[in-house]
Design a protein around this motif. Structure first.
Motif, PDB file in Angstrom:
ATOM      1  N   ARG B 356      56.523  35.970  44.301  1.00 17.38           N
ATOM      2  CA  ARG B 356      54.893  36.691  43.259  1.00 17.38           C
ATOM      3  C   ARG B 356      53.850  35.803  43.318  1.00 17.38           C
ATOM      4  O   ARG B 356      53.361  36.137  43.981  1.00 17.38           O
ATOM      5  N   GLU B 360      50.360  36.006  45.033  1.00 18.24           N
ATOM      6  CA  GLU B 360      49.708  36.569  43.883  1.00 18.24           C
ATOM      7  C   GLU B 360      48.502  35.872  44.393  1.00 18.24           C
ATOM      8  O   GLU B 360      47.151  36.189  44.425  1.00 18.24           O
ATOM      9  N   ARG B 383      47.406  42.136  37.579  1.00 18.29           N
ATOM     10  CA  ARG B 383      48.528  43.351  38.003  1.00 18.29           C
ATOM     11  C   ARG B 383      49.138  43.604  36.857  1.00 18.29           C
ATOM     12  O   ARG B 383      48.700  43.376  35.421  1.00 18.29           O
ATOM     13  N   TRP B 388      49.451  45.731  41.878  1.00 20.29           N
ATOM     14  CA  TRP B 388      48.047  45.006  42.017  1.00 20.29           C
ATOM     15  C   TRP B 388      46.747  45.733  41.139  1.00 20.29           C
ATOM     16  O   TRP B 388      47.238  47.033  42.566  1.00 20.29           O
TER      17      TRP B 388
END
Lengths: 164, 620
Positions: B356, B360, B383, B388
Motif C-alpha cells: 500500500r 501510494e 483512494r 486510486w
C-alpha cells in the motif's frame, strides 16, 4: 515356587534380629519390632532342586511385660526358638513359647537355636535341661550371629524339615 | 411258592445216634407252623397240622410275645401324631444333613418353601425379619454410606480447591457449556490415578499368592511387602477389634501422601492395591469383584494353601484387571505448525501495508508526472473503494495520463482517471494545437522561446495565410506566435502557370467588346493553363480565384469605356466558361480606362490598353 512362613521367636535380647540380619534380604526398619511387634524379612535358599522362599517373621522378643502376639504365629510353616546361652532363663522362656505355639499352629517343624555360641566360656546354661530337650525330640543348634556359626545350616535344616 | 427244607449237618457225636422218625416229623410240623405264622402266603396255601391244638397258641405267645409288643409300640407311634412327630424330630436334623451332603436336591426342594415362609413371616410381622437382618444390614449400610460420603467429600474438597483458581474458572466455563455440574467437571479432571501394585495375600499365612505391578512402578520385594501388610492387618485387628467381635475388620485403606493402599478382605485371602493418585470408588467394586471371583473358583485350593502357589494356577490375568489407571487429560497442545497461521497473517498484513505504501508513493510520483505535463491540471488524487482516483483538467492535446502509468510502475487497473477537457494556453500545447490544426509543411519549424512560438523556414503563401487566420482566432492572453521569420514560397509549377496566365493580354478592337478574331487560340491557351493551375492548386491543398479585368483605352467617354471594359471582361469569362472553366472561380472587374496597361501610349500603343488581363489569387 514354594514359600513358607517362618517365625523367629524367643526371649527379649537373645539376638534373634542379629541372627537373621546378616543372612536375609531385608527392607523394613527394625523400628517395626518395637511398634508393630514384627518385622518381615526374606531368605531364599535351595533345598535339593527346589527353591524355597522363607518369609521370616522376626517377632519382638518376649519379656516380663510383653507376651508374644500369637496372631503373628498363625499360619507358620515352621519356627525358630532362640535362646541365649549366657542367660539360662531364656531357655525356659523358649520352652514356654514352644508350648503356646504348638497349641496355636500344631506340630510344625522347629529348631531351638542356642545363640551367642561365641561366648561359650561365659555360658551359664547347664547341660541337663538341654539334654532333656534333646531327649524330648528337640533339635538344638548352637549358633553365633557374630561368627555366623551354624546360621546358614539352621535355615537349611528348618527348610528341609518343612518340605519333608 | 416257598419251599421248606431241613438239613442237618452231621456232627461226629451225632453220627452214632439213631434218628427218631417221629421226633423229626413233629419238629418239621412245628417249623412249618412257625413258617406259616411268619409267611401269610404259606399259611394260606399249606394247611396247618396243629389246628385246634392249644399248645400252638401257647407256643406262639411264648415265641412272639416280644415282637408283638414291639409291633404294638411301633403301631402306636405311627398312629399317634404326637408320638410320630417326636420320632421324626429326633432324626430330622441328621436326615437333612445327610441329604444335603449327597446332592443339591434338598436345597432346591426347600427353596420355594423357604421363600414362601419368609414372605409369610414378613407379612405377619415385619419386625421379626428386621430383627434378623439388622446385624447384617447395619454394617452394610454404614459401610456403603461411609464410602459414598468419602467420595462426596473428596469431590467437595477438590471443588473447593479449584473454585477460585484460573483452572477453576476454566472448568466453570466448561460446566456451563456442557450443562453438567461444576463438581462433576472437577471430578472429571481430578480423579486421576494409577494402580501400581496389586497383591493377593493368603490371610492365614500372610504369604503372597500373586502380585502384579504396573509397568515402571517402583518395585519392592512383594513377599516381604505382603508379609508386612499381613502383619500390620493382624496388628490392627488385634489391637483395635473388640474382644467379642472375634475376627474384626482390618485396615480398609492406608494413605501416605500421594499413595493409597486399599485392602479388600475375603475369607481366605485379601487383596491390597497400591494406588498413586486419587482413585474412584468404582475401583473398590473392581477389587471386590475380583476377590469374589477368585474365592468362588479357588475356594478349596485357598483353604488348603500351605506355601505352594502352583495349586492356584496363574492368577496374574485376574489381578491384571485391577491395574487400572486414568491419565490426566493432556492439555490440547496446539499443533506446532499452527504458529504459521499468525505468521502468515502478519506477513500478509505487513506485505499489504508495504504494498500500500509503495503504491501510494507511486501514485504520488504519477501525480507529480502528470503535474509536469503541459495541458494537465491535477485537482485531486484519492483512494476510494480499493482504487486510486486521479481527477483534473486535461487539454485533449496533452499527453494521455494512462501512458504515464507505466512510467510510474502502476498497473492500469489500479488507477482511474477523471479528466475534464479544457483548452490550455500553454505555449507547448499551443504549439501542438498549431501543428494539429495547420499541419505545417516540412520546411516549417515551430520553436518555443519563453512565451513565444516562432515559425521558421519557408511555407507556401496560402499556409501562411492560414496561420495568420489561426493566430487571429486565438483568445486574448495566448502566447505570441511570430511568423516574421517565415519565408513565403510557392510551388514552381503553380508559379510558372500563374505567371503565364497573368502574362496574357487579350487585345480588343477599338470599341469592340469581343476579342480580336485571331485571339481564339490565346483563349484556348489561357483556358488550358487555368485548368492546369486549378488542378495544381487543388493538389497543394488550396483553391484559386481568377479575376478577369477588362480595360479600355482613353478614347471615348469614361462611362462607355467602363461598361465596354466590363463587357470585355464578361465576354472573356463566358468564353473561358465555354472552354470548361468553372464560372464560380472567375470574377470580373471593369477597370475602364483608369488602369491603362501603358499610360501615355501612342495611338498605336493604345491598342494595348484595349485589352483584358487576368490575375490569379489563392484562397483556402
Amino acid at each position: 515356587m514354594i514359600q513358607k512362613k517362618v517365625c523367629v521367636l524367643g526371649s527379649f535380647g537373645v539376638g534373634k534380629t542379629s541372627l537373621v540380619r546378616r543372612y536375609v534380604q531385608s527392607m523394613f526398619s527394625d523400628a517395626y519390632l518395637t511398634t508393630v511387634g514384627v518385622k518381615v524379612d526374606k531368605k531364599t535358599l535351595a533345598v535339593g532342586s527346589a527353591d524355597v522362599t522363607l518369609v521370616l517373621w522376626d517377632i519382638a522378643g518376649e519379656d516380663d511385660i510383653n507376651a508374644i502376639r500369637m496372631t503373628y504365629v498363625r499360619g507358620a510353616g515352621g519356627y525358630f526358638l532362640v535362646a541365649d546361652g549366657t542367660r539360662p532363663e531364656t531357655l525356659e522362656i523358649a520352652r514356654s513359647i514352644q508350648a503356646r505355639v504348638n497349641t496355636e499352629v500344631g506340630a510344625v517343624p522347629f529348631l531351638l537355636l542356642l545363640n551367642k555360641a561365641d561366648l561359650q566360656e561365659s555360658w551359664g546354661l547347664s547341660r541337663e535341661p538341654v539334654e532333656a530337650l534333646e531327649a524330648a525330640g528337640w533339635t538344638i543348634l548352637r549358633t553365633s550371629a557374630k561368627t555366623g556359626e551354624n546360621v546358614e545350616e539352621a535355615f537349611l535344616e528348618l527348610a528341609k524339615r518343612m518340605l519333608s | 411258592m416257598s419251599s421248606l427244607s431241613l438239613s442237618a449237618r452231621d456232627t461226629p457225636d451225632m453220627a452214632d445216634t439213631p434218628i427218631d422218625e417221629a421226633r423229626i416229623r413233629r419238629l418239621a410240623d412245628l417249623l412249618l407252623e412257625v413258617a406259616r405264622t411268619v409267611d401269610p402266603e404259606l399259611a394260606a396255601s399249606v394247611p396247618s397240622n396243629f389246628e385246634g391244638d392249644p399248645r400252638l397258641e401257647a407256643l406262639r405267645s411264648v415265641l412272639l410275645e416280644h415282637d408283638r409288643a414291639a409291633f404294638a409300640r411301633l403301631q402306636q407311634k405311627v398312629d399317634d401324631p404326637q408320638e410320630f412327630a417326636e420320632a421324626v424330630s429326633a432324626v430330622l436334623a441328621s436326615a437333612f444333613a445327610l441329604a444335603a451332603s449327597r446332592d443339591e436336591r434338598l436345597a432346591s426342594i426347600l427353596a420355594p418353601t423357604m421363600e414362601r415362609a419368609t414372605q409369610a413371616s414378613i407379612r405377619t410381622n415385619p419386625k421379626t425379619m428386621v430383627g434378623i437382618l439388622y446385624p447384617l444390614m447395619g454394617p452394610a449400610i454404614s459401610k456403603s454410606l461411609a464410602e459414598t460420603l468419602d467420595g462426596t467429600l473428596q469431590g467437595l474438597n477438590q471443588a473447593f480447591k479449584y473454585s477460585f483458581s484460573w483452572q477453576g474458572l476454566k472448568w466453570r466455563l466448561e460446566a456451563y457449556r456442557s450443562g453438567s455440574t461444576f463438581a462433576d467437571v472437577v471430578l472429571k479432571h481430578t480423579v486421576v490415578f494409577r494402580v501400581e501394585h496389586v497383591f493377593l495375600i493368603h490371610r492365614k499365612t500372610g504369604l503372597l499368592l500373586e502380585h502384579v505391578a504396573a509397568a515402571e512402578a517402583a518395585s519392592q520385594d512383594p513377599h516381604m511387602v505382603s508379609g508386612m501388610l499381613s502383619a500390620i492387618q493382624d496388628f490392627v485387628r488385634d489391637s483395635f477389634s473388640s474382644a467379642e467381635g472375634g475376627r474384626g475388620g482390618g485396615i480398609d485403606s492406608l494413605r501416605l501422601g500421594d499413595l493409597t493402599i486399599w485392602c479388600e478382605e475375603g475369607p481366605s485371602a485379601f487383596l491390597a492395591a497400591v494406588i498413586r493418585g486419587n482413585p474412584p470408588e468404582s475401583l473398590h467394586t473392581q477389587l471386590r469383584e475380583t476377590l469374589g471371583h477368585i474365592h468362588e473358583d479357588l475356594h478349596g485350593p485357598l483353604e488348603q494353601f500351605e506355601g505352594d502357589s502352583a495349586i492356584l494356577g496363574d492368577l496374574s490375568t485376574r489381578l491384571g484387571s485391577c491395574l487400572q489407571q486414568q491419565e490426566q487429560p493432556k492439555e490440547e497442545r496446539l499443533s506446532r505448525w499452527l504458529w504459521i497461521l499468525p505468521l502468515v497473517l502478519v506477513i500478509a498484513v505487513v506485505s499489504w501495508a508495504v504494498s500500500r505504501a509503495v503504491e501510494e508513493s507511486r501514485v504520488d510520483a504519477y501525480v507529480q508526472l502528470l503535474r509536469d505535463q503541459p495541458g494537465v491540471v491535477v485537482t485531486g488524487a484519492e483512494r476510494r473503494d480499493g482504487l486510486w482516483h486521479v481527477s483534473g483538467l486535461r487539454d485533449p492535446l496533452a499527453t494521455d495520463p494512462a501512458e504515464l502509468l507505466a512510467k510510474a510502475n502502476l498497473a492500469p487497473d489500479r488507477v482511474a482517471g477523471h479528466w475534464e477537457p479544457y483548452q490550455a494556453l500553454n505555449p507547448a500545447i499551443l504549439l501542438k494545437r498549431m501543428e494539429a490544426t495547420l499541419s505545417p509543411p516540412t520546411d516549417v519549424s515551430l520553436v518555443i522561446y519563453g512565451n513565444t512560438i516562432r515559425a521558421r523556414g519557408s511555407a507556401p503563401q496560402h499556409w501562411v495565410e492560414k496561420a495568420r487566420a489561426f493566430i487571429a482566432a486565438l483568445p486574448a492572453g495566448s502566447p505570441r506566435i511570430d511568423l516574421a521569420e517565415l519565408q513565403d514560397v510557392q510551388d514552381p509549377t503553380f508559379i510558372a502557370l500563374r505567371q503565364a496566365i497573368q502574362a496574357h493580354i487579350i487585345p480588343f478592337d477599338s470599341g469592340s467588346p469581343r476579342p480580336a478574331r485571331d485571339q481564339e487560340p490565346r483563349l484556348d491557351k489561357i483556358a488550358e493553363e487555368l485548368a492546369q493551375l486549378i488542378k495544381v492548386a487543388r493538389g497543394l491543398g488550396f483553391s484559386v480565384r481568377v479575376t478577369i479585368i477588362g480595360h479600355a483605352d482613353a478614347t471615348g467617354r469614361d462611362t462607355s469605356n467602363l461598361s465596354l471594359s466590363a463587357a470585355r471582361a464578361e465576354v472573356v469569362r463566358s468564353m473561358l466558361r465555354a472552354r470548361g472553366i468553372a464560372p464560380d472561380l472567375l470574377s470580373v472587374r471593369s477597370a475602364g480606362a483608369l488602369e491603362p496597361l501603358k499610360p501615355d501610349a501612342t495611338d498605336e500603343e493604345k491598342a494595348i490598353n484595349r485589352s483584358v488581363t487576368l490575375t490569379v489569387s489563392t484562397t483556402d
